[in-house]
Design a protein around this motif. Sequence first.
Motif, PDB file in Angstrom:
ATOM      1  N   ALA A  37       2.431  22.464 -18.380  1.00 36.92           N
ATOM      2  CA  ALA A  37       2.329  22.946 -16.998  1.00 36.92           C
ATOM      3  C   ALA A  37       3.727  23.018 -16.381  1.00 36.92           C
ATOM      4  CB  ALA A  37       1.423  22.031 -16.178  1.00 36.92           C
ATOM      5  N   GLY A  38       4.517  21.976 -16.604  1.00 37.71           N
ATOM      6  CA  GLY A  38       5.886  21.961 -16.088  1.00 37.71           C
ATOM      7  C   GLY A  38       6.727  23.102 -16.625  1.00 37.71           C
ATOM      8  N   GLU A  39       6.537  23.443 -17.904  1.00 35.30           N
ATOM      9  CA  GLU A  39       7.258  24.576 -18.510  1.00 35.30           C
ATOM     10  C   GLU A  39       6.937  25.883 -17.796  1.00 35.30           C
ATOM     11  OE1 GLU A  39       9.462  24.937 -21.234  1.00 35.30           O
ATOM     12  OE2 GLU A  39       9.670  22.759 -21.036  1.00 35.30           O
ATOM     13  N   ARG A  40       5.786  25.925 -17.163  1.00 33.64           N
ATOM     14  CA  ARG A  40       5.353  27.126 -16.462  1.00 33.64           C
ATOM     15  C   ARG A  40       5.548  27.012 -14.953  1.00 33.64           C
ATOM     16  NH1 ARG A  40       3.566  26.334 -21.118  1.00 33.64           N
ATOM     17  NH2 ARG A  40       2.889  28.002 -22.493  1.00 33.64           N
ATOM     18  N   GLY A  41       6.320  26.004 -14.543  1.00 29.10           N
ATOM     19  CA  GLY A  41       6.646  25.834 -13.141  1.00 29.10           C
ATOM     20  C   GLY A  41       5.552  25.215 -12.301  1.00 29.10           C
ATOM     21  N   VAL A  42       4.571  24.590 -12.945  1.00 25.57           N
ATOM     22  CA  VAL A  42       3.460  23.959 -12.223  1.00 25.57           C
ATOM     23  C   VAL A  42       3.598  22.454 -12.381  1.00 25.57           C
ATOM     24  CG1 VAL A  42       0.955  23.722 -12.049  1.00 25.57           C
ATOM     25  CG2 VAL A  42       1.960  25.932 -12.685  1.00 25.57           C
ATOM     26  N   GLU A  43       3.699  21.763 -11.267  1.00 24.23           N
ATOM     27  CA  GLU A  43       3.808  20.311 -11.300  1.00 24.23           C
ATOM     28  C   GLU A  43       2.414  19.693 -11.412  1.00 24.23           C
ATOM     29  OE1 GLU A  43       6.536  18.289 -11.432  1.00 24.23           O
ATOM     30  OE2 GLU A  43       7.647  20.164 -11.671  1.00 24.23           O
ATOM     31  N   VAL A  44       2.199  18.941 -12.464  1.00 21.07           N
ATOM     32  CA  VAL A  44       0.960  18.193 -12.654  1.00 21.07           C
ATOM     33  C   VAL A  44       1.376  16.759 -12.931  1.00 21.07           C
ATOM     34  CG1 VAL A  44      -1.101  17.897 -14.095  1.00 21.07           C
ATOM     35  CG2 VAL A  44      -0.256  20.204 -13.617  1.00 21.07           C
ATOM     36  N   ASP A  45       0.918  15.821 -12.095  1.00 19.92           N
ATOM     37  CA  ASP A  45       1.295  14.429 -12.354  1.00 19.92           C
ATOM     38  C   ASP A  45       0.424  13.856 -13.468  1.00 19.92           C
ATOM     39  OD1 ASP A  45      -1.104  13.358 -11.244  1.00 19.92           O
ATOM     40  OD2 ASP A  45      -0.182  13.034  -9.303  1.00 19.92           O
ATOM     41  N   TYR A  46       0.858  12.728 -13.988  1.00 18.51           N
ATOM     42  CA  TYR A  46       0.211  12.124 -15.150  1.00 18.51           C
ATOM     43  C   TYR A  46      -1.251  11.775 -14.870  1.00 18.51           C
ATOM     44  CZ  TYR A  46      -0.159   9.170 -19.349  1.00 18.51           C
ATOM     45  OH  TYR A  46      -0.524   8.610 -20.544  1.00 18.51           O
ATOM     46  N   ASP A  47      -1.549  11.262 -13.684  1.00 12.43           N
ATOM     47  CA  ASP A  47      -2.936  10.931 -13.351  1.00 12.43           C
ATOM     48  C   ASP A  47      -3.819  12.174 -13.359  1.00 12.43           C
ATOM     49  OD1 ASP A  47      -2.541   8.188 -13.125  1.00 12.43           O
ATOM     50  OD2 ASP A  47      -2.103   8.296 -10.975  1.00 12.43           O
ATOM     51  N   ALA A  48      -3.327  13.280 -12.796  1.00 16.61           N
ATOM     52  CA  ALA A  48      -4.097  14.528 -12.784  1.00 16.61           C
ATOM     53  C   ALA A  48      -4.255  15.075 -14.198  1.00 16.61           C
ATOM     54  CB  ALA A  48      -3.423  15.559 -11.885  1.00 16.61           C
ATOM     55  N   ALA A  49      -3.219  14.957 -15.010  1.00 16.96           N
ATOM     56  CA  ALA A  49      -3.293  15.417 -16.396  1.00 16.96           C
ATOM     57  C   ALA A  49      -4.316  14.597 -17.175  1.00 16.96           C
ATOM     58  CB  ALA A  49      -1.918  15.341 -17.057  1.00 16.96           C
ATOM     59  N   ARG A  50      -4.298  13.282 -16.990  1.00 17.95           N
ATOM     60  CA  ARG A  50      -5.282  12.445 -17.689  1.00 17.95           C
ATOM     61  C   ARG A  50      -6.696  12.759 -17.216  1.00 17.95           C
ATOM     62  NH1 ARG A  50      -2.950   6.370 -18.499  1.00 17.95           N
ATOM     63  NH2 ARG A  50      -3.032   6.372 -16.227  1.00 17.95           N
ATOM     64  N   GLU A  51      -6.867  13.026 -15.939  1.00 17.50           N
ATOM     65  CA  GLU A  51      -8.207  13.381 -15.455  1.00 17.50           C
ATOM     66  C   GLU A  51      -8.676  14.691 -16.086  1.00 17.50           C
ATOM     67  OE1 GLU A  51     -10.777  13.790 -11.342  1.00 17.50           O
ATOM     68  OE2 GLU A  51      -8.891  12.678 -11.323  1.00 17.50           O
ATOM     69  N   ALA A  52      -7.758  15.646 -16.279  1.00 20.08           N
ATOM     70  CA  ALA A  52      -8.117  16.904 -16.938  1.00 20.08           C
ATOM     71  C   ALA A  52      -8.546  16.661 -18.382  1.00 20.08           C
ATOM     72  CB  ALA A  52      -6.932  17.872 -16.896  1.00 20.08           C
ATOM     73  N   ILE A  53      -7.933  15.712 -19.046  1.00 21.68           N
ATOM     74  CA  ILE A  53      -8.246  15.423 -20.445  1.00 21.68           C
ATOM     75  C   ILE A  53      -9.493  14.536 -20.565  1.00 21.68           C
ATOM     76  CG2 ILE A  53      -7.420  14.319 -22.565  1.00 21.68           C
ATOM     77  CD1 ILE A  53      -6.017  17.036 -21.772  1.00 21.68           C
ATOM     78  N   TYR A  54      -9.565  13.488 -19.773  1.00 23.19           N
ATOM     79  CA  TYR A  54     -10.669  12.537 -19.865  1.00 23.19           C
ATOM     80  C   TYR A  54     -11.942  13.018 -19.165  1.00 23.19           C
ATOM     81  CZ  TYR A  54      -7.640   8.872 -21.794  1.00 23.19           C
ATOM     82  OH  TYR A  54      -6.814   8.129 -22.602  1.00 23.19           O
TER      83      TYR A  54
END
Length: 102
Positions: free
Chosen positions: A51-68
Motif C-alpha cells: 500500500a505504501g509503495e502505491r502512496g496509500v498509508e495503512v498502519d499495521y493495525d489496519a493491515a492486520r485487520e485486513a488479513i485477520y
Amino acid sequence: MDKHTETEVQAAVFRRLLSHLDSHKEVQNIDLMILADFCRNCLAKWYMAEAGERGVEVDYDAAREAIYGMPYSEWKANHQQPATPEQLAAFEARQAAKKANS
C-alpha cells in the motif's frame, strides 16, 4: 493472459488464501513460520508495504485487520494458543538453519 486479468486472478488468489487461513484458525502463526517461513503477520506487513509503495498509508493495525478479518487483539484472544516447547524448538531450528544457509 492480459495484465488486467492477471491482476484480477492474483487478487482472487489472495482473497482465497485469506479465506483459507480464516477457515483454519487452528493453524497457528508459529506453525506457518516453521513450515512456510511466513505467517499472517508477515502478510499484514507485506500488505502495508505494498500500500505504501502505491502512496496509500495503512498502519499495521489496519493491515492486520485486513488479513485477520477482525482486530488482531480479538483474533489473538479467541484463536491464538501459547506456543508449545516443541513449536518453539522447531522455530528456533528453522531460524538457525536459515542463518547457516545465508
